[in-house]
Design a protein around this motif. Sequence first.
Motif, PDB file in Angstrom:
ATOM      1  N   PHE A  71      20.289 -43.333  13.640  1.00  0.00           N
ATOM      2  CA  PHE A  71      19.931 -41.892  13.181  1.00  0.00           C
ATOM      3  C   PHE A  71      18.391 -41.679  13.522  1.00  0.00           C
ATOM      4  O   PHE A  71      17.711 -42.534  13.641  1.00  0.00           O
ATOM      5  CB  PHE A  71      20.258 -41.426  11.944  1.00  0.00           C
ATOM      6  N   ASN A  72      17.941 -40.152  13.407  1.00  0.00           N
ATOM      7  CA  ASN A  72      16.756 -40.146  13.657  1.00  0.00           C
ATOM      8  C   ASN A  72      16.478 -38.603  12.834  1.00  0.00           C
ATOM      9  O   ASN A  72      17.168 -37.646  13.311  1.00  0.00           O
ATOM     10  CB  ASN A  72      15.971 -39.858  14.959  1.00  0.00           C
ATOM     11  N   PRO A  73      15.792 -38.401  11.971  1.00  0.00           N
ATOM     12  CA  PRO A  73      15.533 -36.995  11.121  1.00  0.00           C
ATOM     13  C   PRO A  73      14.482 -36.366  12.019  1.00  0.00           C
ATOM     14  O   PRO A  73      13.723 -36.778  12.412  1.00  0.00           O
ATOM     15  CB  PRO A  73      14.909 -37.677   9.788  1.00  0.00           C
ATOM     16  N   PHE A  74      14.456 -35.007  11.514  1.00  0.00           N
ATOM     17  CA  PHE A  74      13.534 -34.078  11.996  1.00  0.00           C
ATOM     18  C   PHE A  74      13.384 -32.884  11.054  1.00  0.00           C
ATOM     19  O   PHE A  74      14.372 -32.457  10.324  1.00  0.00           O
ATOM     20  CB  PHE A  74      13.724 -33.476  13.392  1.00  0.00           C
ATOM     21  N   TYR A  82      15.744 -31.300   6.092  1.00  0.00           N
ATOM     22  CA  TYR A  82      15.770 -31.804   7.370  1.00  0.00           C
ATOM     23  C   TYR A  82      17.161 -31.583   8.031  1.00  0.00           C
ATOM     24  O   TYR A  82      18.211 -31.520   7.585  1.00  0.00           O
ATOM     25  CB  TYR A  82      15.552 -33.299   7.101  1.00  0.00           C
ATOM     26  N   GLY A  83      17.117 -32.116   9.480  1.00  0.00           N
ATOM     27  CA  GLY A  83      18.172 -32.213  10.301  1.00  0.00           C
ATOM     28  C   GLY A  83      18.116 -33.643  10.594  1.00  0.00           C
ATOM     29  O   GLY A  83      17.319 -34.334  10.507  1.00  0.00           O
ATOM     30  N   VAL A  84      19.197 -34.319  11.444  1.00  0.00           N
ATOM     31  CA  VAL A  84      19.187 -35.441  12.029  1.00  0.00           C
ATOM     32  C   VAL A  84      19.895 -35.426  13.004  1.00  0.00           C
ATOM     33  O   VAL A  84      21.038 -34.855  13.428  1.00  0.00           O
ATOM     34  CB  VAL A  84      20.011 -36.618  10.859  1.00  0.00           C
ATOM     35  N   VAL A  85      19.515 -36.494  14.119  1.00  0.00           N
ATOM     36  CA  VAL A  85      20.490 -36.658  15.439  1.00  0.00           C
ATOM     37  C   VAL A  85      21.094 -38.032  14.894  1.00  0.00           C
ATOM     38  O   VAL A  85      20.314 -39.171  14.384  1.00  0.00           O
ATOM     39  CB  VAL A  85      19.518 -36.996  16.388  1.00  0.00           C
ATOM     40  N   ILE A  86      22.482 -38.180  15.208  1.00  0.00           N
ATOM     41  CA  ILE A  86      23.211 -39.214  14.655  1.00  0.00           C
ATOM     42  C   ILE A  86      23.728 -39.745  16.320  1.00  0.00           C
ATOM     43  O   ILE A  86      24.338 -38.918  17.008  1.00  0.00           O
ATOM     44  CB  ILE A  86      24.238 -38.962  13.877  1.00  0.00           C
ATOM     45  N   LEU A 145      19.455 -42.688   3.959  1.00  0.00           N
ATOM     46  CA  LEU A 145      19.889 -43.112   5.249  1.00  0.00           C
ATOM     47  C   LEU A 145      18.922 -44.373   5.910  1.00  0.00           C
ATOM     48  O   LEU A 145      19.591 -45.188   6.624  1.00  0.00           O
ATOM     49  CB  LEU A 145      19.967 -41.911   6.172  1.00  0.00           C
ATOM     50  N   ASP A 146      17.737 -44.265   5.653  1.00  0.00           N
ATOM     51  CA  ASP A 146      16.680 -45.383   5.981  1.00  0.00           C
ATOM     52  C   ASP A 146      17.175 -46.709   5.460  1.00  0.00           C
ATOM     53  O   ASP A 146      16.921 -47.709   5.910  1.00  0.00           O
ATOM     54  CB  ASP A 146      15.521 -45.019   5.660  1.00  0.00           C
ATOM     55  N   GLU A 147      17.686 -46.746   4.233  1.00  0.00           N
ATOM     56  CA  GLU A 147      18.359 -47.876   3.555  1.00  0.00           C
ATOM     57  C   GLU A 147      19.464 -48.520   4.448  1.00  0.00           C
ATOM     58  O   GLU A 147      19.368 -49.686   4.338  1.00  0.00           O
ATOM     59  CB  GLU A 147      18.517 -47.546   2.350  1.00  0.00           C
ATOM     60  N   GLU A 148      20.176 -47.726   4.948  1.00  0.00           N
ATOM     61  CA  GLU A 148      21.368 -48.237   5.749  1.00  0.00           C
ATOM     62  C   GLU A 148      21.533 -48.293   7.160  1.00  0.00           C
ATOM     63  O   GLU A 148      22.312 -49.026   7.660  1.00  0.00           O
ATOM     64  CB  GLU A 148      22.740 -47.080   5.048  1.00  0.00           C
ATOM     65  N   TYR A 149      20.656 -47.576   7.711  1.00  0.00           N
ATOM     66  CA  TYR A 149      20.867 -47.459   9.230  1.00  0.00           C
ATOM     67  C   TYR A 149      19.683 -47.527   9.933  1.00  0.00           C
ATOM     68  O   TYR A 149      18.575 -46.868   9.442  1.00  0.00           O
ATOM     69  CB  TYR A 149      21.401 -46.051   9.777  1.00  0.00           C
ATOM     70  N   PRO A 150      19.358 -48.066  11.110  1.00  0.00           N
ATOM     71  CA  PRO A 150      18.204 -47.877  11.813  1.00  0.00           C
ATOM     72  C   PRO A 150      17.966 -46.631  12.384  1.00  0.00           C
ATOM     73  O   PRO A 150      18.829 -45.816  12.638  1.00  0.00           O
ATOM     74  CB  PRO A 150      18.321 -48.895  12.835  1.00  0.00           C
ATOM     75  N   ARG A 151      16.453 -46.311  12.432  1.00  0.00           N
ATOM     76  CA  ARG A 151      16.350 -44.996  13.288  1.00  0.00           C
ATOM     77  C   ARG A 151      16.559 -45.374  14.772  1.00  0.00           C
ATOM     78  O   ARG A 151      16.665 -46.458  15.053  1.00  0.00           O
ATOM     79  CB  ARG A 151      14.884 -44.666  13.003  1.00  0.00           C
ATOM     80  N   LEU A 152      16.787 -44.370  15.348  1.00  0.00           N
ATOM     81  CA  LEU A 152      17.011 -44.497  17.133  1.00  0.00           C
ATOM     82  C   LEU A 152      15.876 -45.369  17.645  1.00  0.00           C
ATOM     83  O   LEU A 152      14.593 -45.112  17.297  1.00  0.00           O
ATOM     84  CB  LEU A 152      16.794 -43.162  17.766  1.00  0.00           C
ATOM     85  N   GLU A 154      15.144 -48.344  16.968  1.00  0.00           N
ATOM     86  CA  GLU A 154      14.849 -49.513  16.124  1.00  0.00           C
ATOM     87  C   GLU A 154      16.084 -50.354  15.730  1.00  0.00           C
ATOM     88  O   GLU A 154      17.118 -50.037  16.161  1.00  0.00           O
ATOM     89  CB  GLU A 154      14.134 -48.985  14.830  1.00  0.00           C
ATOM     90  N   LYS A 155      15.790 -51.614  15.464  1.00  0.00           N
ATOM     91  CA  LYS A 155      16.794 -52.700  15.340  1.00  0.00           C
ATOM     92  C   LYS A 155      17.474 -52.669  13.990  1.00  0.00           C
ATOM     93  O   LYS A 155      18.640 -53.072  13.846  1.00  0.00           O
ATOM     94  CB  LYS A 155      16.507 -53.956  15.785  1.00  0.00           C
ATOM     95  N   LYS A 156      16.603 -52.298  12.901  1.00  0.00           N
ATOM     96  CA  LYS A 156      16.946 -52.720  11.477  1.00  0.00           C
ATOM     97  C   LYS A 156      16.687 -51.339  10.722  1.00  0.00           C
ATOM     98  O   LYS A 156      15.666 -50.692  11.018  1.00  0.00           O
ATOM     99  CB  LYS A 156      16.191 -53.968  10.826  1.00  0.00           C
ATOM    100  N   PRO A 157      17.460 -51.175   9.522  1.00  0.00           N
ATOM    101  CA  PRO A 157      17.242 -50.105   8.915  1.00  0.00           C
ATOM    102  C   PRO A 157      15.720 -50.110   8.289  1.00  0.00           C
ATOM    103  O   PRO A 157      15.370 -51.307   7.711  1.00  0.00           O
ATOM    104  CB  PRO A 157      18.256 -50.078   7.539  1.00  0.00           C
ATOM    105  N   ARG A 158      15.021 -49.137   7.951  1.00  0.00           N
ATOM    106  CA  ARG A 158      13.468 -49.456   7.472  1.00  0.00           C
ATOM    107  C   ARG A 158      13.547 -50.023   5.862  1.00  0.00           C
ATOM    108  O   ARG A 158      12.712 -50.343   5.579  1.00  0.00           O
ATOM    109  CB  ARG A 158      13.046 -47.792   7.519  1.00  0.00           C
ATOM    110  N   GLY A 159      14.631 -49.584   5.333  1.00  0.00           N
ATOM    111  CA  GLY A 159      14.550 -49.898   3.787  1.00  0.00           C
ATOM    112  C   GLY A 159      15.034 -51.352   3.613  1.00  0.00           C
ATOM    113  O   GLY A 159      14.733 -51.671   2.602  1.00  0.00           O
ATOM    114  N   LYS A 160      15.312 -51.923   4.719  1.00  0.00           N
ATOM    115  CA  LYS A 160      15.654 -53.527   4.399  1.00  0.00           C
ATOM    116  C   LYS A 160      14.542 -54.263   5.220  1.00  0.00           C
ATOM    117  O   LYS A 160      13.833 -53.801   6.121  1.00  0.00           O
ATOM    118  CB  LYS A 160      16.904 -53.883   5.167  1.00  0.00           C
ATOM    119  N   SER A 161      14.141 -55.600   4.529  1.00  0.00           N
ATOM    120  CA  SER A 161      13.045 -56.395   5.018  1.00  0.00           C
ATOM    121  C   SER A 161      13.924 -57.628   5.754  1.00  0.00           C
ATOM    122  O   SER A 161      14.751 -57.600   5.776  1.00  0.00           O
ATOM    123  CB  SER A 161      12.482 -56.853   4.087  1.00  0.00           C
TER     124      SER A 161
END
Length: 161
Positions: A71-74, A82-86, A145-152, A154-161
């Motif tokens: 996804f990607n928010p805007f 916010y809106g999101v592209v999924i 959403l950042d915890e669960e899905y990568p942004r467009l 990206e390979k990994k969710p941002r909330g995960k290390s």
Amino acid sequence: MRFLLLVLPFLLVTALPSMAGGRRSHDSSIVFHMETDPGANPKMVFSQFVAGEERVFSRVPEIGTSDIAAFNPFPSKDGATYGVVIRLKAGSKNRLAAITAANINRWLVARVNGRVVDAVIIDRQIDDGELVIWKGLSNAEIKQLDEEYPRLGEKKPRGKS
């Protein structure tokens, strides 16, 4: 033998939830419901005001949280949400193309965490596998959403290390 009869149901009840097909549970929920005919079974539909009219939508979502690849928010035009592209997974992309081809001029509503946030009219087949929710998500929901899905891109969710 009696011991086995007592233990077996316990094992089934405790083991089955852990064998849920390897599916990951999600804290956030994004689902899309297609408009349906007003004469449909009342138990299988819900009503929603869209574009100034009460419309009827299928309770069973066409696309759900498990279909999301990225996804990607805007910031939305309202300035407050916010809106999101999924982007959907490959199989879900094909399903979306078939669903939208069969439902031209019908509405599709987006629900986020149980509440309707946006609706769009299907004016053509969507074959790129991307859906847009134009408004209605909070900053907290974007963080979730950042915890669960990568942004467009990206390979990994941002909330995960």
